[in-house]
Design a protein around this motif. Structure first.
Motif, short mmCIF file in Angstrom:
data_model
loop_
_atom_site.label_atom_id
_atom_site.label_comp_id
_atom_site.label_asym_id
_atom_site.label_seq_id
_atom_site.Cartn_x
_atom_site.Cartn_y
_atom_site.Cartn_z
N THR A 46 -2.27 0.29 -13.02
CA THR A 46 -1.63 0.13 -11.62
C THR A 46 -2.16 1.61 -10.87
N ILE A 47 -2.11 2.57 -11.68
CA ILE A 47 -2.55 4.11 -11.21
C ILE A 47 -3.75 4.31 -10.89
N ARG A 76 -5.87 2.66 -8.15
CA ARG A 76 -5.74 3.18 -6.69
C ARG A 76 -6.11 4.70 -6.38
N GLY A 113 0.77 -1.12 -0.14
CA GLY A 113 0.08 -0.15 0.05
C GLY A 113 0.79 1.20 0.08
N LEU A 173 1.04 8.42 -4.01
CA LEU A 173 0.20 9.12 -4.57
C LEU A 173 -0.49 10.59 -4.04
N GLN A 180 -8.97 5.69 -7.99
CA GLN A 180 -10.56 5.37 -7.77
C GLN A 180 -10.83 4.82 -6.12
N ARG A 181 -9.81 4.09 -5.86
CA ARG A 181 -10.06 3.87 -4.43
C ARG A 181 -9.84 4.90 -3.37
N LEU A 182 -8.81 5.90 -3.62
CA LEU A 182 -8.60 6.96 -2.78
C LEU A 182 -9.67 7.84 -2.99
N LEU A 225 2.28 2.91 -2.59
CA LEU A 225 1.94 3.69 -3.54
C LEU A 225 0.99 4.42 -3.32
N ARG A 226 0.05 3.99 -2.80
CA ARG A 226 -1.14 4.92 -2.24
C ARG A 226 -0.77 6.04 -1.59
#
Length: 202
Positions: A46-47, A50, A8, A14, A52-54, A10-11
């Protein structure tokens, strides 16, 4: 994804990039590629999930213009960055170390490729000189094949070396966690060795 962004992280990175200002997805990809000196770039696959989840968690929001989404960090996202400041400092240090490792590996690969090309050119030049020098000489007689007993011993030794080689490569691969770049490079080196053996044993 490079190992430095496992679990996690990378999250978190970002969020850090968006804290510097609103950005669209491909801009984030380019910034990450620049941070890794072009040696690693995450895919859109990959980007965007993530992001969208954020957004679903309320940590980022987006505006759309001209068919392109621009993402911005929210106050909740900034709160998470503040709460995880220590993790972010550690992540930055790990990224710097990973970039140094990747740069070293890239330099080694460039040296190997350059050396291989130089060796090949040297061998071709020498072969051309030998051909010109020996143009009118009959070819050398073929070397006698080894006796059956000697041939069997050589084949056994080849099998033993292959087994030991496979075991050693497996041991090295399991010894520590490698990045995607290192693993792809190892695969290319193995493919190159196999191609060389195929040419030799034809």
């Amino acid at each position: 994804m490079t190992a430095v962004f496992s679990h996690g992280r990378l999250r978190l990175y970002l969020l850090k990039l968006l804290d510097d200002g609103p950005k669209h997805g491909y801009e984030l990809i380019r910034l990450l590629e620049d941070r890794f000196l072009g040696l690693y770039a995450p895919s859109a696959g990959t980007i965007y999930p993530r992001l969208q989840r954020l957004e679903a968690e309320g940590l980022v929001s987006h505006t759309a213009a001209g068919g392109r989404k621009t993402y911005s960090i929210t106050d909740a996202g900034r709160d998470e960055l503040r709460q995880r400041a220590g993790e972010l400092t550690t992540l930055e240090a790990d990224i710097a170390a990973s970039v140094a490792d990747l740069s070293t590996l890239a330099g080694e690969i460039r040296s190997e490729v350059s050396g291989s090309v130089r060796d090949l050119k040297r061998e071709l030049s020498e072969a051309a000189r030998q051909t010109r020098r020996n143009r009118w000489e009959p070819p050398a007689p073929p070397r006698p094949a080894p006796a059956n007993g000697q041939r069997a011993a050589l084949l056994d030794e080849l099998d033993q070396r292959l087994t030991a080689f496979t075991a050693e490569v497996g041991r090295l691969a399991r010894a520590r966690q490698f990045s995607d770049v290192q693993l792809r490079t190892a695969i290319r080196l193995l493919d190159g060795a196999l191609d060389g053996l195929r040419r030799l044993l034809r």
